[in-house]
Every structure is written in structure tokens, then in C-alpha cells.
Design an enzyme around this catalytic site. Structure first.
Site, PDB file in Angstrom:
ATOM      1  N   ALA A  68       0.650  -1.134  -0.293  1.00  0.00           N
ATOM      2  CA  ALA A  68       0.320   0.279  -0.259  1.00  0.00           C
ATOM      3  C   ALA A  68       0.927   1.120  -0.080  1.00  0.00           C
ATOM      4  O   ALA A  68       0.386   2.421   0.511  1.00  0.00           O
ATOM      5  CB  ALA A  68      -1.025   0.206   1.158  1.00  0.00           C
ATOM      6  N   ASP A  69       1.913   1.612  -0.341  1.00  0.00           N
ATOM      7  CA  ASP A  69       2.849   2.275  -0.600  1.00  0.00           C
ATOM      8  C   ASP A  69       4.112   2.258  -1.262  1.00  0.00           C
ATOM      9  O   ASP A  69       5.838   2.711  -0.534  1.00  0.00           O
ATOM     10  CB  ASP A  69       3.170   2.586   1.072  1.00  0.00           C
TER      11      ASP A  69
END
Length: 388
Positions: free
Chosen positions: A236-237
Site C-alpha cells: 500500500a505504499d
């Protein structure tokens, strides 16, 4: 929700600790029995990270061999530090993907045999006085290489980035931790509607209106259709600060060699995973057309990990959502922590014009470009849910 249960920062809340090299030396010695001989702070939004080089001697029985490349001491912000189960989930996730061949720094046990501890740190001296913050401390082996930011984004490199991200999601397909399903962070794309309360930091009316358009579209087309989207545990990043590359000795080109920082990991929609790295690929592309850069990144991902029609149909909204998230939270962080402004505003240098151009591009034209790249250069059949 009580203060201790909350996971999303409130406007004006100070959560970033003050950490200098002397403090780093003290904690590395007392927690890990390693003597720091040199150290350098690394960029971070809300946390504090230091790359340290240490001497070869230690009595820590949990360190068999001192890492010659050093370590990264990670001091988590005080808000996320309230949720040690979430940090445990990150540690488990890192070890899980490392065992499956994903190059990433592994956490190190301290002298008590733990992968983390909760310690007191002063608040950033320029933001508050006489206030200690309780923060989780971890030590990770340092993985040599350079971050993706600033290197030429060739077609090969972009597809490698997508490929590694797809490999990562495949490696996590059989991994779940309960903390990932209940932990919320403002940087999770599922929390995009929460940036509404930070838009006041955008002083330009045209820009704030653009953000509002992106938010409204995301709520309508993405939030209202979560049950149609493919879900799992995500990094997610995956961004230009969290991808490691190395330079090829003969031709000066770069190859992807690893991935960093699982601090925003979450159980969510897979389309968010690829949308995030596509955002930074588009933003950082100076060698090839930025829109095409997104297509090559997407193709690399789809070679490893498949997405269906409903996922791809909302890809534009998700990519633009990440731009909006980064621009708003960057403005907010810079206003509240001016010392860190250069880092947190890095997206803003090109971000506003890039977002406007991407948002104004008709979805049919955008998806046609990406579909053509996937089909003609990688042999991938895509279904974006519209007639191309």
C-alpha cells in the site's frame, strides 16, 4: 472511538518524535548492544529513520553476524505506536515475503529477544515543549542500493517496478493478520474521504476545487463499489522512496533490487496497490511520456498479478486519488512541520499540473493508451470496462 483506539491523525496533532544522532546511539546501544560509529537520518513523513553503521562487536545473542551494511533504526510516530499489534503484523509480513524471495530488510531482535519495544522520546522541539511521546522502536538490516527517486524511468525499469509489486502481492496472497483488517491510516486509499478535513491547507481555490472533484468521483465510483473489487493484504505504499534500484555497471541503466517500508500495509483493494505506484511512475517520468510510464508499470504488474474489469474500470480515479492524497497531506504536513517541508512537498513540485492533466484526460483516451501498451508490447489482454 476513544483516543487510544483512533488510528487516523487529527488536524494539528503532533505525533512525530524528536530524534537526533545522540538519541539514536543511546537506543541502539541499550536495546541492541551495538555501538554506532556513524549515522544519517533518512526521509520520513511522520516517523524518524536513521541509517547507522555499527562496530563489529556485540554480545546480543540474537545477532549472529553484524550486518556490514549497517542497520536502520525506525522510531514510529506516537499515533501508530499505540497499536503494537499492527507493528507485529508488519514484522510478520516482512518475514513472510522475505522467505518467499522478495528482497527487503529484515527486522532484528533486541537483547530481550523482541522485534520491537516501546520507548519515550521528546516531542519535536520546535512544535511543542515538555511533552514526551511513546514510540515503537525497531531495528532492520540495511539493504544496500539507492532509492528509485531521481533515476531515469526507462520502459524496462517501469515494467520491473510493476513486476516486483505484482510478485509482492502474489507472495502475500496467503498472508493475513487480523491487525491489517482493522487498522486505518490516513495514507490508505480507502481513507481518502478523510482528507476532506485537511483541504483547508490548500489555499488556491482552483486546486481545492480539483481535489474536491477527485474526492466526489472516488466516493461515487470506488467507495460505493468496494464489494466488487478484488481484495487482499497490500504493501500500500510502493513509491519512489520505497523501491530500491542498482545501476548496471556497463550501460548506466538501473534495475529494481528490493522494496522497503511496510508501514502503510493494510487489507484492502488490489487496484489501490498498482494505482499508487502508477501515480509515482507518472509523476517521476522524464524520459518517456508520463501517461505511457503508467502503462508500462501497469503491464509489469499484470504480468504477475491479474485484475478484473471492475478493478481496472476505476483505475483512473484511484491514480488521481493518490495524487490528491499526497498533495493535500503534503501541504498539511509542511504547515505543521516546516522543518520537513522539502520532503513532504516533493510531490507538489510537479504534482498539481500532472494531476490536472491526468484528470482532464477523457477516460476512454487514457485507457486506450494503457491498453495499447499492454497488448502490443507485453501481450496482455486488458478489460477496462469501457469500449475502447
Amino acid at each position: 472511538m476513544s483516543k487510544d483506539d483512533r488510528t487516523v491523525v487529527n488536524p494539528g496533532e503532533v505525533i512525530r518524535p524528536y530524534v537526533d544522532l545522540d538519541i539514536v546511539k543511546k537506543f541502539v546501544k541499550c536495546l541492541y548492544d551495538l555501538d554506532v560509529v556513524d549515522g544519517k537520518e533518512l526521509n520520513s513523513y511522520d516517523d524518524r529513520n536513521y541509517h547507522v553503521i555499527v562496530s563489529e562487536e556485540t554480545t546480543n545473542e540474537h545477532i549472529r553476524h553484524v550486518c556490514v551494511h549497517g542497520y536502520v533504526l525506525k522510531v514510529l510516530n506516537s499515533l501508530d505506536s499505540r497499536h503494537e499489534d499492527y507493528v507485529e503484523a508488519q514484522n510478520d509480513m516482512i518475514l513472510h515475503v522475505a522467505e518467499k524471495g522478495i528482497p527487503t530488510p529484515r527486522p532484528v531482535k533486541n537483547v530481550t529477544g523482541k522485534l520491537m519495544s516501546l520507548e519515550s522520546f521528546p516531542c519535536d522541539k520546535k512544535l511543542c515543549q515538555n511533552q514526551d511521546l511513546r514510540c515503537v522502536v525497531r531495528l532492520l538490516e540495511y539493504l544496500p542500493g539507492r532509492i528509485l527517486l531521481g533515476v531515469p524511468y526507462t520502459m524496462s525499469l517501469l515494467s520491473q517496478i510493476g513486476h516486483l509489486t505484482g510478485r509482492l502481492d502474489n507472495a502475500l496472497a496467503d498472508f493475513q493478520h487480523p491487525a491489517h483488517t482493522r487498522h486505518r491510516r490516513i495514507w490508505n486509499l480507502s481513507e481518502l474521504p478523510d482528507i476532506q478535513k485537511f483541504i483547508y491547507c490548500i489555499k488556491d481555490d482552483h486546486r481545492s476545487n480539483l481535489i474536491q472533484e477527485v474526492l466526489d468521483s472516488f466516493r461515487c465510483d470506488v467507495t460505493n463499489n468496494y464489494d466488487l473489487l478484488k481484495t487482499g493484504t497490500l504493501h500500500a505504499d510502493v513509491n519512489d522512496y520505497n523501491v530500491l534500484v542498482s545501476e548496471h555497471p556497463t550501460n548506466g541503466l538501473y534495475d529494481v533490487i528490493g522494496i522497503l517500508d511496510f508501514g502503510d500495509s493494510v487489507y484492502s483493494c488490489y487496484v489501490f496497490e498498482i494505482a499508487i505506484i502508477m501515480c509515482y511512475a507518472i509523476l517521476g517520468s522524464d524520459v518517456i511520456d508520463p501517461i505511457d510510464a503508467g502503462g508500462h508499470t501497469l503491464a509489469g504488474y499484470l504480468l504477475e498479478f491479474s485484475l478484473g474489469r471492475e478493478d481496472l474500470k476505476v483505475l483512473k480515479q484511484c491514480v488521481c486519488a493518490r495524487f490528491a492524497q499526497s498533495l493535500v497531506m503534503g501541504a498539511y504536513s509542511a504547515e505543521n512541520d516546516p522543518e520537513n517541508a522539502e520532503y513532504v512537498l516533493s510531490t507538489a513540485q510537479k504534482g498539481w499540473t500532472t494531476l490536472k492533466s491526468l484528470w482532464d484526460m477523457p477516460k476512454r483516451d487514457l485507457y486506450d493508451r494503457w491498453d495499447q501498451i499492454c497488448r502490443e508490447q507485453y501481450g496482455i489482454d486488458t478489460d477496462f470496462g469501457i469500449n475502447l
